[in-house]
Design an enzyme around this catalytic site. Sequence first.
Site, mmCIF file in Angstrom:
data_model
loop_
_atom_site.group_PDB
_atom_site.id
_atom_site.type_symbol
_atom_site.label_atom_id
_atom_site.label_comp_id
_atom_site.label_asym_id
_atom_site.label_seq_id
_atom_site.Cartn_x
_atom_site.Cartn_y
_atom_site.Cartn_z
ATOM 1 N N ALA A 66 0.790 -1.136 -0.043
ATOM 2 C CA ALA A 66 -0.019 -0.011 -0.211
ATOM 3 C C ALA A 66 0.995 1.215 -0.219
ATOM 4 C CB ALA A 66 -0.930 -0.010 1.340
ATOM 5 N N GLY A 109 0.866 -4.885 0.957
ATOM 6 C CA GLY A 109 -0.507 -4.944 0.137
ATOM 7 C C GLY A 109 -0.046 -5.924 -1.184
ATOM 8 N N GLU A 112 -0.501 -9.223 -0.732
ATOM 9 C CA GLU A 112 -1.787 -9.360 -0.254
ATOM 10 C C GLU A 112 -2.691 -9.385 -1.551
ATOM 11 O OE1 GLU A 112 -1.717 -6.162 2.687
ATOM 12 O OE2 GLU A 112 -2.612 -7.598 4.098
ATOM 13 N N GLU A 132 5.285 -4.920 7.284
ATOM 14 C CA GLU A 132 4.253 -4.008 8.009
ATOM 15 C C GLU A 132 4.575 -3.422 9.373
ATOM 16 O OE1 GLU A 132 2.875 -6.261 6.051
ATOM 17 O OE2 GLU A 132 1.358 -5.372 4.831
#
Length: 258
Positions: A66, A109, A112, A132
């Site tokens: 992200a 992300g 993911e 993260e």
Amino acid sequence: MDEQVVLVERPADGVGLVRLNRPRALNALNGPLMYALMDALDAMDRDPAIRCMVITGSDRAFAAGADISEMAQATPAEMVEMAFIARWERLRAIRKPVIAAVSGFALGGGCELALACDLIVASDTAVFGQPEINLGVIPGAGGTQRLARTIGKALTMEMVLNDRRLTAAEAERFGLVNRVVPLADYLDTAITMAAQIAARAPVAAQAAKDAVNVALETSLTAGLAYERNQFYALFSTQDQKEGMTAFLEKRSPTWKGK
Ligand code: CAA
């Protein structure tokens, strides 16, 4: 002129390809990119000419997570307001099979996003990780949940607690990816696999994807009942009649997607 954050192509019959295209930011998944990706997938899901999709990034990065600059100063309310994670949910509603063609960094992300796809083809340079913890947070788009269900608790804990990164070979060994191939071949391999799936009975392919995903969320008894009902329901399709008749007549079936 604005950079196009995703590029859409049709590299083979029945196959839609979406390339993440923020190379300078290693395809960090910001709002515009995520919305463009979801819009592209939605459009292909509705398009009867597309039967399987591929998501890819660049050779250097599938996606490095992200976008940290987008969220660094955000409050919880702002995270909710910008649907920071909710924007990912649309991927779960895609009915057609989706393949991630992963090279280079698949972090946070990015990992993911690959996990949310149905199949993963990786180049031998791919690196999967959930870093993260280094940012003072945890995975928010399915990392803890999908990894634990895919590679088990021990390795997932190491990844999310201690930034353990998996090489492509490890990811293959632990069942995270379907296939690892040389860098030069990963996208072609994914497109070939997509073209093969696209040539199969389309309604059955969607039912198969759906039933496997149900297996990850339900008891065996409920899952078996769900599968059985899907199996019976496919006897309402022309493709079931065609597939079985073609077998008995010793010829190749011609699928209608009906
Ligand atoms: N968000 C925003 N920008 C990012 C980014 C990210 N996740 N990852 C990389 N970039 C940017 C860098 O800021 C840099 O931009 P500038 O050139 O403008 O400085 C550019 O991409 C290239 O990155 P690096 O210079 O850092 O390249 P490198 O080769 O030295 O390192 C890397 C590559 C190891 C992937 C490193 O960029 C990195 O660690 N990135 C962050 C990975 C990460 O923490 N991801 C998790 C994000 S949080 C998340 O994803 C939450 C969730 O669950 C949804």
